[in-house]
Motif scaffolding. Sequence first.
Motif, PDB file in Angstrom:
ATOM      1  N   ILE C 755      -1.207  -0.512  -1.801  1.00 12.57           N
ATOM      2  CA  ILE C 755      -0.897   0.926  -2.120  1.00 12.57           C
ATOM      3  C   ILE C 755      -2.151   1.670  -2.622  1.00 12.57           C
ATOM      4  CG2 ILE C 755       0.381   2.604  -3.653  1.00 12.57           C
ATOM      5  CD1 ILE C 755       2.800   0.805  -3.217  1.00 12.57           C
ATOM      6  N   TRP C 756      -2.952   0.909  -3.538  1.00 15.99           N
ATOM      7  CA  TRP C 756      -4.176   1.412  -4.118  1.00 15.99           C
ATOM      8  C   TRP C 756      -5.144   1.480  -2.843  1.00 15.99           C
ATOM      9  CZ3 TRP C 756      -8.996  -1.134  -3.362  1.00 15.99           C
ATOM     10  CH2 TRP C 756     -10.065  -0.445  -4.236  1.00 15.99           C
ATOM     11  N   ASN C 757      -5.247   0.466  -2.085  1.00 14.03           N
ATOM     12  CA  ASN C 757      -6.027   0.791  -0.723  1.00 14.03           C
ATOM     13  C   ASN C 757      -5.827   1.887  -0.048  1.00 14.03           C
ATOM     14  OD1 ASN C 757      -7.664   0.007   1.248  1.00 14.03           O
ATOM     15  ND2 ASN C 757      -6.688  -2.034   1.766  1.00 14.03           N
ATOM     16  N   LEU C 758      -4.436   2.068   0.201  1.00 11.68           N
ATOM     17  CA  LEU C 758      -4.198   3.514   0.939  1.00 11.68           C
ATOM     18  C   LEU C 758      -4.423   4.665   0.309  1.00 11.68           C
ATOM     19  CD1 LEU C 758      -0.623   2.258   2.160  1.00 11.68           C
ATOM     20  CD2 LEU C 758      -2.532   2.696   3.779  1.00 11.68           C
ATOM     21  N   ALA C 759      -4.162   4.699  -0.913  1.00 13.70           N
ATOM     22  CA  ALA C 759      -4.494   5.962  -1.960  1.00 13.70           C
ATOM     23  C   ALA C 759      -6.050   6.236  -1.732  1.00 13.70           C
ATOM     24  CB  ALA C 759      -4.238   5.793  -3.258  1.00 13.70           C
ATOM     25  N   ASP C 760      -6.870   4.931  -1.655  1.00 11.44           N
ATOM     26  CA  ASP C 760      -8.385   5.059  -2.038  1.00 11.44           C
ATOM     27  C   ASP C 760      -8.655   5.482  -0.506  1.00 11.44           C
ATOM     28  OD1 ASP C 760     -10.626   4.638  -3.468  1.00 11.44           O
ATOM     29  OD2 ASP C 760     -11.102   3.006  -2.079  1.00 11.44           O
ATOM     30  N   ALA C 761      -8.133   5.227   0.666  1.00 10.80           N
ATOM     31  CA  ALA C 761      -8.677   5.991   1.752  1.00 10.80           C
ATOM     32  C   ALA C 761      -8.148   7.160   2.054  1.00 10.80           C
ATOM     33  CB  ALA C 761      -8.206   4.843   3.096  1.00 10.80           C
ATOM     34  N   GLY C 762      -7.550   7.898   0.987  1.00 11.87           N
ATOM     35  CA  GLY C 762      -7.244   9.279   1.252  1.00 11.87           C
ATOM     36  C   GLY C 762      -6.016   9.454   1.956  1.00 11.87           C
ATOM     37  N   VAL C 763      -5.073   8.632   2.023  1.00  9.21           N
ATOM     38  CA  VAL C 763      -3.711   8.499   2.683  1.00  9.21           C
ATOM     39  C   VAL C 763      -2.935   8.971   1.550  1.00  9.21           C
ATOM     40  CG1 VAL C 763      -1.584   7.709   3.894  1.00  9.21           C
ATOM     41  CG2 VAL C 763      -4.345   6.776   4.018  1.00  9.21           C
ATOM     42  N   THR C 764      -1.937  10.070   1.723  1.00  6.86           N
ATOM     43  CA  THR C 764      -0.939  10.815   0.815  1.00  6.86           C
ATOM     44  C   THR C 764       0.039  10.896   1.492  1.00  6.86           C
ATOM     45  OG1 THR C 764      -1.773  12.773   1.169  1.00  6.86           O
ATOM     46  CG2 THR C 764      -2.512  11.805  -0.608  1.00  6.86           C
ATOM     47  N   PRO C 765       1.277  10.569   1.090  1.00  7.25           N
ATOM     48  CA  PRO C 765       2.678  10.603   1.585  1.00  7.25           C
ATOM     49  C   PRO C 765       3.145  11.952   2.005  1.00  7.25           C
ATOM     50  CG  PRO C 765       2.696   9.704  -0.853  1.00  7.25           C
ATOM     51  CD  PRO C 765       1.412  10.084  -0.413  1.00  7.25           C
ATOM     52  N   SER C 766       2.719  13.060   0.983  1.00  3.00           N
ATOM     53  CA  SER C 766       3.130  14.394   1.540  1.00  3.00           C
ATOM     54  C   SER C 766       2.080  15.170   2.361  1.00  3.00           C
ATOM     55  CB  SER C 766       3.281  15.158   0.159  1.00  3.00           C
ATOM     56  OG  SER C 766       2.413  15.015  -0.568  1.00  3.00           O
ATOM     57  N   GLY C 767       0.964  14.440   2.643  1.00  2.00           N
ATOM     58  CA  GLY C 767      -0.151  15.305   3.531  1.00  2.00           C
ATOM     59  C   GLY C 767       0.284  15.100   4.762  1.00  2.00           C
ATOM     60  N   SER C 768       1.034  14.320   5.391  1.00  7.69           N
ATOM     61  CA  SER C 768       1.343  14.297   6.539  1.00  7.69           C
ATOM     62  C   SER C 768       2.342  13.279   7.083  1.00  7.69           C
ATOM     63  CB  SER C 768      -0.015  14.023   7.698  1.00  7.69           C
ATOM     64  OG  SER C 768      -0.359  12.826   7.496  1.00  7.69           O
ATOM     65  N   ALA C 769       3.040  13.519   8.345  1.00 10.21           N
ATOM     66  CA  ALA C 769       3.902  12.641   8.463  1.00 10.21           C
ATOM     67  C   ALA C 769       3.396  11.227   8.625  1.00 10.21           C
ATOM     68  CB  ALA C 769       4.610  12.899  10.115  1.00 10.21           C
ATOM     69  N   TYR C 770       2.054  10.942   9.076  1.00 12.18           N
ATOM     70  CA  TYR C 770       1.275   9.824   9.319  1.00 12.18           C
ATOM     71  C   TYR C 770       1.653   9.140   7.830  1.00 12.18           C
ATOM     72  CZ  TYR C 770      -2.218   6.439   9.070  1.00 12.18           C
ATOM     73  OH  TYR C 770      -3.264   5.084   8.822  1.00 12.18           O
ATOM     74  N   GLY C 771       1.100   9.984   6.552  1.00 12.05           N
ATOM     75  CA  GLY C 771       1.060   9.285   5.419  1.00 12.05           C
ATOM     76  C   GLY C 771       2.412   9.039   4.756  1.00 12.05           C
TER      77      GLY C 771
END
Lengths: 290, 328, 841
Positions: C755-771
Amino acid sequence: MLRRIPIAGLGLLLAVPALAHGAATEGDAASFDPFAGSIIVAAALAYGVGLRRAANGRRRLVPPLRAVSFMAGCAVFFAALASPLHSQADLYLAAHMVQHIVLVTVAPLLVLVGRPDLLILGVLPRRGRSSPARFARAALRSPTIAAAAHGIAIWAWHAPPLFDAALQNEALHALEHFSFVATALWFWAAVLAATRRASGRIEALIAVLATLIHGGILGALLAFSGRPLYPAYADEAALLGYAPLADQQLAGLIMWVPGGAFYLAVGLWIAFRLIGQETPPYSAAPSGKV
Amino acid sequence: MTRVRGLPAGLALALAGCTPIQSALDPAGSNAGMVFDLGVAMTIGATLVCVLVVVLAWRAVRRSRAEGAWLASPRMVIALGAVLPAVVLTALLAYGFVLDRQLAAEEDRAALTVRVTGEQWWWRVAYLAPDGSPAFETANEIRLPVGQPVRFELESADVIHSFWVPALGGKIDLIPGRTNTVTLLAEREGIYRGQCAEFCGTQHALMAFMARAETPEDFGAWFAAEGGDARQPETEEEVAGHGAFVAAGCGACHAVRGTAAAGTIGPDLTHVGSRLTIAAGTLPNHAGTLAAWVTDAQAIKPGARMPSFDELDGPTLRSIAVYLASLR
Amino acid sequence: MTAVRDLPNALPRPPGEEEALRRAWAAPKGIKVLSEINNSYIGLYYVSTAVFFFIFAGILALLIRAQLALPDSDVVSPDLYNQLFTMHGTVMMFLFAVPAVEAVGVLLLPNMLGARDLPFPRLSAYAFWAYFIGGTAFLGSLFLDVAPRAGWFMYPPLSGMEFTPDISADLWLLGIGFIEISAIAGAIEIIVGVLRTRAPGMTLGRMPVFGWAMLVFGAMIVFAFPSMIVATLLLELERAFDWPFFIAERGGDSLLWQHLFWFFGHPEVYIIFLPAAGMVSMMVPTIVRHGLVGYRLVVLALSATGLISFGLWVHHMFATGLPRIAMAFFSAAGMLVAIPSGIQVFAWIATFASGRFRPSAPAFFLLGALLVFVIGGLTGVMVAIVPFDQQVHDTFFIVAHLHYVLIGGMVMPFLGAIYYWTPAVSRKALSDRTGRIVAILFFTGVNVTFLPMHLTGLVGMPRRVYTYPEALGWGGLNLLSSLGAVIIAASVLLFLVDLTRNFRPTMRKTAGNVYGAGTLEWVATGINGFRSIPRVERREPLWADETLANEIEAGAWYLPNTATGHRETIVTSTVDARPQYILTLPGPGWSPVVAALFTAAFFLLLTVKATTIAAICGLIAVASILVWMWGADRGPRPAVPIGGGINLPIDIAGRHSHARLGTLVLMLVLSAIFAGLLFAYVYLWITDAAWPPAGIAPTSAGGVAGSALLLVAAAGLFLAAGRFLPRPGTGTGVLPSLGMGLSAIALLAASALDIWNLADAGVTPSGSAYGAAVFVIASGQALLALALAVVTGLLVAKALVGRINAERRLSFEVGRLLVLYAAGQGLVALVVIHLFPRIAA
């Protein structure tokens, strides 16, 4: 005594699809591949020799119908890999899908019904005592693990980058077909072996059901995708003037419905075996009208 | 809560001499016609099967203890339970397939394209120019030429709706983020009522529209006129009404082409006076109902986006209604 | 007829044996009876609650019919009407139909199969109480005007935050999601029970058809319900945290919901129908006193229906704009399901024709059900043809069709079953005469209500409209339907009168086998389980052997005593039912009730966003489950004789343990949930090419490798712990505890790192359907790791106090399976989350 691992001895057949693409050159319309063909013929010959040898014994090891099934399976492999279907598969995704479905369903199942495992010597140690050998045997016999491996092979190769890469590169394409056929043979062999044991039928049924469902979902994804997923076929479509999306939808539907129907039929056959012998229904009085 | 929906749309139209049809059993379009024939064939078949089951069940119960008889055998179970349905269904499938091909053939011939956008709880209608850009916009009423297939592009602005004119053909959903299409061909003149068929919230029941099939000549004339600007107010009352319309801020939501009103939230009112109904098929269209709608929309259609302008005094309200009715 | 033979145990039985057995199985008195977990009690609570919900949803239907009886009517407001039809559908499907058949299974299966109880009685108790409390609270929402109002299918975006900002949709999502969990718990219980607790000799081929039906039912729940759990989870995440799964502007797609919902929803119809068909296949033979004709065909038909139904979910989406080329395929697939249904119907007719028909209330219900179901099936074939469906979809034609199918396929057989099986659980049978009148009235009412509706739909009336204009001419048909509804109501009222007058539940002196049936549930024992467990040689043992019932009651068959002083039953092998071991069963206890109460509170408080209290309730629920798990796994004991020279061990661990089977089924459920999350990911990818969207950096390869290593380490540590379990009585399990503890930490750390890895890459759950799709997979894994950390904590505690050792290792083995599964799931998740975008880009 004869309950050896049914996968054993199929190494020869595994080589067929892998090599089929090696020999076929692009745009080869006749698409008869002597190399793939000769390997299938070799497998059939090896089987025939085994059949003759076994016939020397008192009991018939493999009934004639099973032998016919093996030969039919070889013929289907042959037809799928060395026929116009193969050249069409380079042009249409739907044709390619038909080829894949045949390679992972009808052909391996027919071959395995012929019990090649009884005739062709096993390639795996029969009585290894080491724990890796036991583990490998257990894994090979497990419909669940086989289904998982088969499922991974199917899903991984349908990821557009891999699928497209395989279309561009003949070696990769051969590897793709190899992994389909190898895992399919493994899957069906494990399922058939499990079905022979009364206690393995439930697991076999679950493995078939799971494959039915995930294959259907993959087909559905292809059918419902709003855009062409495989650029190589989109290029072919532009060249030949057909709608790439419709081709992809058809491919997905072929995988979903007729493909699913095949797994359904096998699943029902396993269920039928699972129910076991039917005792005659209870009747209070001797038969006859009153 | 008072109800103004005393005079239903249909009745008013019936009084006006034209009854809207909203029945799949009274097909007026090629799609609906083919499905009607299919439905008749299937109903006959289903009835026969039903009678067969009843007769056999009756025999089984009446003449029981017939072990060994055909009716009591597993062979009968396979023959009637598996083989018979397989044969009948295969035939039916072939019929359905042929029908589907015929419907598909119609799609390719469509020359006119209408974009319909579903909004809670009304229909935005745009006729497209040959280049695909909107030629003009209207609402809750669609005219189409008899004998010519019309292609509908269906979109949604909010939730899922479904576009359905039973007398012309089957329904297709309007889904946010997607564009669905359906081709309909009216075979005879008439007024066909359509209605939203996918539950879309509080007023799903009051989201109807009229499809008016006309001769190609009439349609052509209408098409030419409908694209033009609104009729200028002429009588003193219409002029006053126009002023009141602007003053009340109606133009923030509604457009009347040729005036300052250019809102896009609500239905386009450029030629509202020529429509058969208002409020998405809820009320017949005349000055009286227009006034009722303006002043009391929330009582007629609770939850609709249209507010009740109940602060307007009688003469102002009346002038707005007369002005709107004059927009033919 | 009576053959002289050797019975396994000599008669008469020693004094005190029966008393000890009775003591072990005695239910507590007074209010404590609610803590009883025996299937007969839970089954009765369960069926009664289902009947209550049926009546409640029926009253809602009457209000709907009152509103529609006349055009332009004003009986209820539009908003209330929408709540009414939403609740009617939801309650009937989720709180009546599925629980009702599950309830009949819990009540009857053990007795029918020759078991004293199902293998996990506390699990059924938990399933029931969760359903009872959750369902009742759900109904309450109607009186507070916060009832769901977006339809029982809850399509987004209408059910999303933008168009339903109140809590009504949350109530639906959390309430129904919770009840699904209860249904899955019940399904696991039923699967293991059917496969492992059948009487010795009852091979699968000798199992009553109802057992088969419930087995298929359980398997279908395991595959179908996870899809619904995923759907409700995604929508709730979207509503609560703005993860845009279904919002088109942000890369989501509202059709994702429909796929997930109907992948559950279509099998759901057969999940309801198959058990009821199984009941019919039990009742018809008794009515004519002749075995079922075509048993093998019928069982095969049940399985075929189950298999086919998973390919048909698109049937509910014919109007969503599918590719034209797909239509013929779907029509063909849809019609396939008519064949197994046809086989069952004609097998019943053939059985009727084979024996002597004796009229009775159940017979009346079944004959009516047959016709109603056939009509529903025929209209089902009609709507499988795509062009026809596009005309009648979402009209009253479909309303008619689905009510014919569900009433003929489930409600009428269920009512017949109540008449049929009441004598097995009540001091008095219900009145057969009243029952026949109820059946006739109900049949009449159903046809008067729903036959005209076919026409109502064809003349243009859509579903779910609160009113319609008079001029369209639908008034007469609607009035007729409303009159029919009154007839149905009258028949149900009469049924309730009959119940009140005659239904007297008892375990001691039941009315007995009044219909002369041949299966084991009719052996009256006066104990909450068999006095002794017979060997079964035939499908209708009581018909084949008239003395069997008396021998069972006298204690002449297997295990006539209590070997350990606890409740016990015999576990047999899956296919051929060879006795394997004696399973000791828990007695009454409050932990399932408390756990259910607080799980329900947890979910309900979440809907009103009372997170702190919700968390406390959740902790209490987890604590009470831990209390119950603490007492589980008493450890193996030496073999004891059960009669006939058979010695069985007690409570074994290892491959043959029923708990292992239960865990495998649970793993199937977990993997189906995971597959649902993966489906959401891939589906959103095919609808949105921007994957990952611009502005998101590639994740760190080192981080991925770290997570993968931690997962492998977690699996390895747990496996290693198994090698160091101490011999019983030789020291404590410090070393295995250490291994298990580290394994849990590694599992958690793998998720945290990911989860840290994802957040660090700029993925946010509310940002897009992808996230959102990526984060729901990663957080699903984290949640699993967290749950397993709790389980591991329990195992560590058990090991430290000597409750786990090299022999008493069942709970350890269960934990090990789950940890191995979690590690595997984690690895697949890593591949999908990190590898896929790399190759797809």
